[in-house]
Design a protein around this motif. Sequence first.
Motif, short mmCIF file in Angstrom:
data_model
loop_
_atom_site.label_atom_id
_atom_site.label_comp_id
_atom_site.label_asym_id
_atom_site.label_seq_id
_atom_site.Cartn_x
_atom_site.Cartn_y
_atom_site.Cartn_z
N LEU A 1 0.83 -1.19 0.00
CA LEU A 1 0.00 0.00 0.00
C LEU A 1 0.87 1.25 0.00
O LEU A 1 1.76 1.40 0.83
N MET A 2 0.63 2.13 -0.94
CA MET A 2 1.45 3.33 -1.08
C MET A 2 0.90 4.46 -0.22
O MET A 2 -0.31 4.66 -0.12
N LEU A 3 1.81 5.20 0.41
CA LEU A 3 1.44 6.40 1.14
C LEU A 3 1.66 7.61 0.25
O LEU A 3 2.64 7.68 -0.51
N HIS A 4 0.75 8.55 0.32
CA HIS A 4 0.90 9.81 -0.41
C HIS A 4 1.35 10.87 0.60
O HIS A 4 0.54 11.61 1.15
N LYS A 5 2.66 10.91 0.82
CA LYS A 5 3.20 11.77 1.87
C LYS A 5 3.33 13.21 1.38
O LYS A 5 3.66 13.47 0.22
N LEU B 1 3.14 1.83 8.66
CA LEU B 1 3.39 2.30 7.30
C LEU B 1 4.18 3.60 7.29
O LEU B 1 4.98 3.85 6.38
N HIS B 2 3.99 4.44 8.31
CA HIS B 2 4.71 5.71 8.43
C HIS B 2 6.07 5.54 9.12
O HIS B 2 6.76 6.53 9.36
N GLU B 3 6.41 4.29 9.47
CA GLU B 3 7.64 3.99 10.22
C GLU B 3 7.67 4.76 11.54
O GLU B 3 8.72 5.17 12.03
N GLY B 4 6.49 4.97 12.08
CA GLY B 4 6.37 5.61 13.38
C GLY B 4 5.96 4.59 14.43
O GLY B 4 6.11 3.39 14.23
N ASP C 1 0.95 10.89 5.23
CA ASP C 1 -0.27 10.81 4.43
C ASP C 1 -1.40 11.36 5.31
O ASP C 1 -1.83 10.72 6.26
N GLY C 2 -1.86 12.57 4.99
CA GLY C 2 -2.81 13.27 5.85
C GLY C 2 -4.10 12.49 6.08
O GLY C 2 -4.59 12.41 7.21
#
Length: 314
Positions: free
Chosen positions: A161-165, A292-295, A206-207
Motif C-alpha cells: 500500500l502506497m502512502l501519499h506523503k 506504514l509511516h515507520e512511526g 499521508d494526511g
Amino acid sequence: MRFIPRQFIYILVFMAIVSVCLALFYRHEKKRYVTIRIHHMIEEVRYIAAGNFHRQVEVVDNYELGALAVNINNIVVQAQKSMEEERMAEKIKNDLVTNVSHDLRTPLTSIVGYLNLINEDKYRDEVELRYYTQILHDKVTRLHELINDLFEFTRMQNKGLMLHKEPINLAEMLDQLAVQFHIQFQQAGMECRQNYEVRHPIVPADGRKLVRVFENLISNAITYGKEGKYIDIKLQDTEQAVIVDITNYGEGIPAIDLPHIFDRFYRVEKSRSEYSGGSGLGLAIAKSIMDLHEGDILVSSDMESTTFQVRLPK
C-alpha cells in the motif's frame, strides 16, 4: 666423489616406505571417516525429513562436511520458520473468520428480527414503528462501520500500500479535529484541553490516513473516558520525532490487557462492544497506519488515566 654409506641409503628407503604407508593409512582413515560421517548425516537428514524439525545435524568439524552440516541446519531453521508462519497465518485466518462471523451475526440477527416484526405488522402504533426503524438504522449503521473497518484493516495489512506523503502541520490537524469533535465533546459532557509546545511541527505523512489514527484515538477517549470529564491533547517536538499524547481520565486499562490492545478484534471488556458499537479493529488499523509511516503508537494506563502516544519521525 664422496661415498654414501649403504646404511644411510637403507634408512632413507625405510623412511620413504614409512612415509608412504602413513600417507596411505591417513588417506584410508580419512576416507573411512568421511564415509561414516556421510552415512551419519544421511540418517540424520532422513530423520529430519520425516517431520522431526526439532532435530539438527551435528557439526563436528570445520571442513566441507562441517559447512554442509551448517547449511542443512540453516535449511531446517528456515523450514521451521516457514511452518510456524504458515500455522500463524492459518490461525489468523481462522480467528478472522470467527470474529467477523460473530460480529456480523449480532447486528444481522437484530435486523432480521425487527424487519420480521414490521413485515408482520407486530407493532402497536406509529410510535413503536418509528422506535423499531430507529433500532434498525442503528444496527445497519454499526454493520456498515464494521464492514468499512474490515476492508480498511485488510488494505492496511497490504505491505504494498502506497502512502501519499506531504508536509503536514500536526498542530493544525489536531486543531481541526478538536473542532470536528466539538459536538461529541458536548454530548459526553467533556472538555478538550490542548497543550502544544510548538505551533508548527511539520512531519512527512499521508494526511488522510493520519487523520484516521487521531480520529480513532479521540473517539475512544470520548467513549471510555467520560467519567474523567477531560481529554488532554499534548504536542511535543524533539530532534527525531513529533510526539502527540492523547489522555483521558476514565477507567484505566488493566495491565493484563495492555500488551494486546492493538490486536485485531481485541476488546478490554468483551461485553462493551455492543454498547460502544466498536468493531475491535480501530486500534489495529491505527497501529498499521503508524507502521506504514515507520512511526510508533504506544499506550500506558493506570488507575487515574490512559494515554495513547503517537510518535512520527521527521
